[in-house]
Design a protein around this motif. Structure first.
Motif, PDB file in Angstrom:
ATOM      1  N   GLU A   1      87.111  -8.433  65.621  1.00  0.00           N
ATOM      2  CA  GLU A   1      86.951  -7.023  65.334  1.00  0.00           C
ATOM      3  C   GLU A   1      86.349  -7.138  66.971  1.00  0.00           C
ATOM      4  N   HIS A   2      86.225  -5.215  66.732  1.00  0.00           N
ATOM      5  CA  HIS A   2      85.559  -4.981  67.645  1.00  0.00           C
ATOM      6  C   HIS A   2      85.591  -3.233  67.162  1.00  0.00           C
ATOM      7  N   SER A   3      84.825  -2.590  67.276  1.00  0.00           N
ATOM      8  CA  SER A   3      84.325  -0.872  66.810  1.00  0.00           C
ATOM      9  C   SER A   3      84.548  -0.214  68.127  1.00  0.00           C
ATOM     10  N   GLU A   4      85.375   0.543  67.020  1.00  0.00           N
ATOM     11  CA  GLU A   4      86.554   2.002  68.137  1.00  0.00           C
ATOM     12  C   GLU A   4      85.385   2.347  69.233  1.00  0.00           C
ATOM     13  N   GLU A   5      84.190   2.405  69.711  1.00  0.00           N
ATOM     14  CA  GLU A   5      83.546   2.875  70.635  1.00  0.00           C
ATOM     15  C   GLU A   5      83.543   1.441  71.492  1.00  0.00           C
ATOM     16  N   GLU A   6      84.130   0.199  71.405  1.00  0.00           N
ATOM     17  CA  GLU A   6      83.971  -1.267  71.761  1.00  0.00           C
ATOM     18  C   GLU A   6      84.911  -1.505  72.818  1.00  0.00           C
TER      19      GLU A   6
END
Length: 290
Positions: A181-186
């Motif tokens: 998983e990556h956050s939207e910002e990442e």
């Protein structure tokens, strides 16, 4: 005032002649379609890597499937190389469009990524950022999504960065599986969209044997499947076959495309790893993987 002139009824010879012309046209169209298929396959064989890097305890396999009925040339790719610090780099990506231009641009993106890596870069975020600057500076209107992964088999640590691309899917020997998983910002923008873009890096460590799949959205998304269901299906495949050889796993992951009703081309790259012997009994989840 003369009577209306009527068309002469076609006789058997006329009908046979017309049928012959239609048959010849159909045969010609079939030959053209066959030539397009052969061209697509030849382009993909020539542009995708013949071999991928491996290491003790790590085996790798990859698959590619053309778009739809096989007549469209796509821009999906997979690749792998060894970096200057000894770590292994793997990437998958998807170029906008389905034509010869997309296939040619796919080759250009792969060359740029390899060139950046050959200059000594070892951080996946830096590699994507530098490649983005080079590609954005060209006049080509196309863009590409990409997932770039660096695998250090000395520490069994993995670093990934995403340029608008689908996340990697993983499974462990204890039956736990999920998506990196990556956050939207990442998740950065696709390559060549905007200069100056940065790409965050997610790092985690394997603690036991397992499998990791890098893939394009043609594998997991289609008319019959939303993206989340496709990713879950791939996670299930990895979990059920975590001890199988990577060639078998890659085939089974690619079979998910049959459930999605896929119309896009698709690429899969599977890493089957044994994990560090000292951590074979460690039940903690790899850091950064949820």
């Amino acid at each position: 005032m003369g009577g209306r002139r009527h068309a002469r009824p076609a006789n058997a010879d006329d009908l046979l002649s017309q049928l012959g012309r239609l048959t010849a046209r159909v045969r010609e169209e079939i030959e053209v379609q066959r030539a397009r298929v052969e061209l697509a396959e030849a382009l993909q064989r020539g542009m995708l890597p013949a071999t991928l890097p491996t290491a003790p305890g790590l085996r790798v396999a990859a698959r590619y499937a053309p778009a739809g009925n096989g007549l469209d040339i796509g821009g999906d790719w997979y690749d792998g190389c060894r970096l200057s610090d000894g770590t292994l780099a793997f990437s998958v990506g998807d170029v906008q469009g389905h034509d010869v231009e997309a296939a040619a641009y796919m080759g250009q993106v792969r060359i740029v990524l390899r060139a950046v890596a050959a200059m000594g870069a070892t951080d996946p975020g830096d590699i994507l950022a530098t490649a983005n600057e080079l590609l954005a500076a060209t006049d080509n209107p196309l863009f590409a999504t990409c997932l770039f992964l660096c695998f250090d088999t000395r520490t069994w640590s993995v670093r990934t960065a995403r340029a608008g691309h689908t996340g990697a899917v993983w499974a462990r020997a204890d039956g736990v599986c999920g998506i990196v998983e990556h956050s939207e910002e990442e998740i950065g923008l696709p390559l060549a969209v905007m200069e100056g873009e940065t790409y965050a890096v997610t790092e985690y460590r394997f603690t036991q044997p397992g499998a990791l799949a890098l893939l394009t959205d043609g594998v997991v998304e289609g008319p019959r499947f939303p993206l989340e269901e496709g990713l879950a299906a791939v996670a299930q495949v990895l979990r059920d076959g975590v001890f199988e050889d990577p060639e078998t796993l890659a085939d089974r992951v690619m079979e998910v495309t049959g459930r999605t009703g896929h119309t896009d081309d698709a690429a899969v790259l599977v890493l089957r790893h044994d994990g560090p012997e000292a951590c074979q009994t460690d039940d903690a989840a790899p850091e950064g993987v949820r």
